[in-house]
Scaffold this active site. Structure first.
Site, PDB file in Angstrom:
ATOM      1  N   ALA A 246       0.852  -1.197   0.000  1.00  0.00           N
ATOM      2  CA  ALA A 246       0.000   0.000   0.000  1.00  0.00           C
ATOM      3  C   ALA A 246       0.883   1.240   0.000  1.00  0.00           C
ATOM      4  O   ALA A 246       1.995   1.226   0.524  1.00  0.00           O
ATOM      5  CB  ALA A 246      -0.895  -0.022   1.230  1.00  0.00           C
ATOM      6  N   CYS A 254       4.853   3.813 -17.545  1.00  0.00           N
ATOM      7  CA  CYS A 254       4.074   2.722 -18.150  1.00  0.00           C
ATOM      8  C   CYS A 254       2.651   2.596 -17.610  1.00  0.00           C
ATOM      9  O   CYS A 254       1.697   2.732 -18.384  1.00  0.00           O
ATOM     10  CB  CYS A 254       4.818   1.404 -17.981  1.00  0.00           C
ATOM     11  SG  CYS A 254       6.337   1.346 -18.963  1.00  0.00           S
TER      12      CYS A 254
END
Ligand SMILES: NC(=O)c1ccc[n+]([C@@H]2O[C@H](COP(=O)([O-])OP(=O)(O)OC[C@H]3O[C@@H](n4cnc5c(N)ncnc54)[C@H](O)[C@@H]3O)[C@@H](O)[C@H]2O)c1
Length: 421
Positions: A246, A254
């Protein structure tokens, strides 16, 4: 083989140096004069661990040129130019189509053109149309390397996808890699499937990141710890622990552009990718959410707060700041005393950040006397803070969950906060 690599960037250079190390003769073409001058003077113009050394040990097999006619003897031409995000979210294909047009006059009979640039489904059909030569085979060979691990991924890839119906071209490409890379990692698909494999992979990984960030928000509300939750989930071999960290959301050159391009193309074909669209939206909101958290802490201290931001690159191991969450978050911090430090990305960041950011020479300079320290990139060297002492009250916002929470939460003068706890 004689190989030409068009585009000497984060993909082109590791690919060129890796293929040269297999004993091939490689010419790298780039039309950026500044970059070319650095390359021709013997230096890599970007930071990638081990790349300079790999180049130096294979330089007799590599040359750099700005002249497209130097591809004349190439058996294989690899397209590795950028396919950035256009304003409407689609992939901007002008560079790849221009490259196809520029190589066209110099292609010899039997040559293979392999597209490593990430391109939407159907793009290689268009490249084939531009090249318009029945004696040349256009293959989709998407690239999966990770910046920061590019050489590891070149020499030990999870898979090499060769998208072509032409068995002869497939055999030649397989033979290029097979002596060095386990043959069971090399698979043939149709050209269109190969194009989609790349986008589907990136969209899936992006979704995994967005998923764990949503779970992190829940953990914060109910007194759970997302790191423990991710560890517990990740032990399930169907799920895996990777991409369950997280944090501040995904970024880089990308995932943002590829998720958008996938949703765009699907839409064009009448297919709504609801999950991908939600991921894009959630990831976008996450950056603002993180900036809000930082602003709330600054408001508590006041306008004289000294704020140290650690990390500007989109992830550790690279100097790349394209779509870096750190850059967006800094732009949304309402404060004019931001000190930033990144081991590799300060030069690139200074080109895109405004003048309200000052750059420190070291981790120590950056955090000295800081009231608030924010970690936005997970560079291992930031862990040195675990052994540091803090002379005055300091809030540490570890938004990459990088530091040892047991160590940091017991440090004198430190209020330590992390994501998902
Ligand atoms: N960076 C990554 O981690 C990564 C991973 C997998 C796939 N990809 C894909 O690979 C492609 C290249 O990405 P990158 O990060 O290496 O880009 P990059 O911007 O680092 O490099 C592209 C290079 O191509 C050059 N170029 C553009 N047009 C040219 C032309 N006509 N002739 C010669 N040179 C030309 C540019 O000057 C630039 O140096 C993109 O489609 C990207 O999505 C990138």
């Amino acid at each position: 083989m004689n190989i030409a690599v068009i585009g000497s960037g984060y993909v082109g250079l590791p690919t060129a140096c890796g293929l040269a190390s297999f004993g091939n003769h490689v010419v790298c073409i780039d039309n950026n004069e500044q970059k070319l001058a650095i390359l021709q003077s013997g230096y890599m113009p970007l930071f990638e661990d081990g790349l300079q050394e790999l180049y130096e040990s294979n330089k007799s097999n590599i040359r750099f040129s700005g002249d497209m006619s130097d591809i004349r003897n190439a058996d294989l031409i690899i397209l590795a130019v950028g396919t950035p995000m256009a304003d409407d979210g689609s992939a901007d294909l002008q560079y790849i189509y221009a490259a196809a047009d520029e190589i066209k006059p110099f292609l010899q009979n039997g040559a293979i053109v392999a597209t490593k640039s990430t391109v939407p489904v159907g793009t290689n059909d268009e490249i084939e149309r531009i090249i318009d030569n029945k004696n040349v085979t256009v293959v989709s060979m998407p690239e999966f390397l990770r910046e920061g691990y590019a050489l590891h991924d070149f020499f030990r890839p999870d898979r090499i996808i060769i998208g072509t119906d032409n068995v002869d071209a497939y055999n030649k490409l397989r033979d290029l890699y097979a002596p060095h890379i386990s043959p069971d990692k090399i698979i043939r698909t149709s050209r269109r499937s190969a194009e989609i494999i790349k986008y589907a992979s990136n969209a899936f990984l992006a979704t995994k990141i967005q998923f764990i960030n949503e779970i992190a928000d829940l953990c914060e509300q109910v007194g759970a710890n997302v790191s423990d939750v991710a560890d517990g989930m990740g032990m399930d071999s169907r799920i895996g622990r990777k991409f369950l960290n997280a944090g501040i959301g995904y970024g880089g050159s990308c995932f943002p552009k590829d998720t958008n391009a996938l949703a765009y193309v699907a839409n064009k074909h009448g297919v709504h990718l609801g999950l991908v669209s939600k991921t894009i939206q959630g990831n976008h909101e996450r950056r603002q959410n993180i900036a809000n958290r930082i602003n709330a802490q600054i408001d508590k201290i006041g306008e004289n707060a000294r704020v140290a931001v650690l990390g500007l690159a989109f992830k550790n191991g690279t100097d790349d700041v394209r779509y870096s969450p750190a850059i967006d978050i800094i732009k949304n911090i309402r404060h004019n005393q931001i000190y930033a430090y990144d081991p590799q990305a300060m030069k690139n960041a200074s080109n895109v950040l405004g003048s309200n950011v000052k750059y420190a020479n070291s981790l120590h300079d950056c955090i000295e006397n800081a009231d608030i320290i924010v970690i936005l990139t997970e560079w291992p060297e930031f862990r040195e803070m675990e052994s540091a002492t803090f002379e005055h009250p300091t809030i540490i916002l570890d938004y990459r969950n990088l530091l040892d929470e047991n160590v940091m939460s017991t440090k004198e003068n430190v209020t330590y906060k992390r994501i998902g706890k």
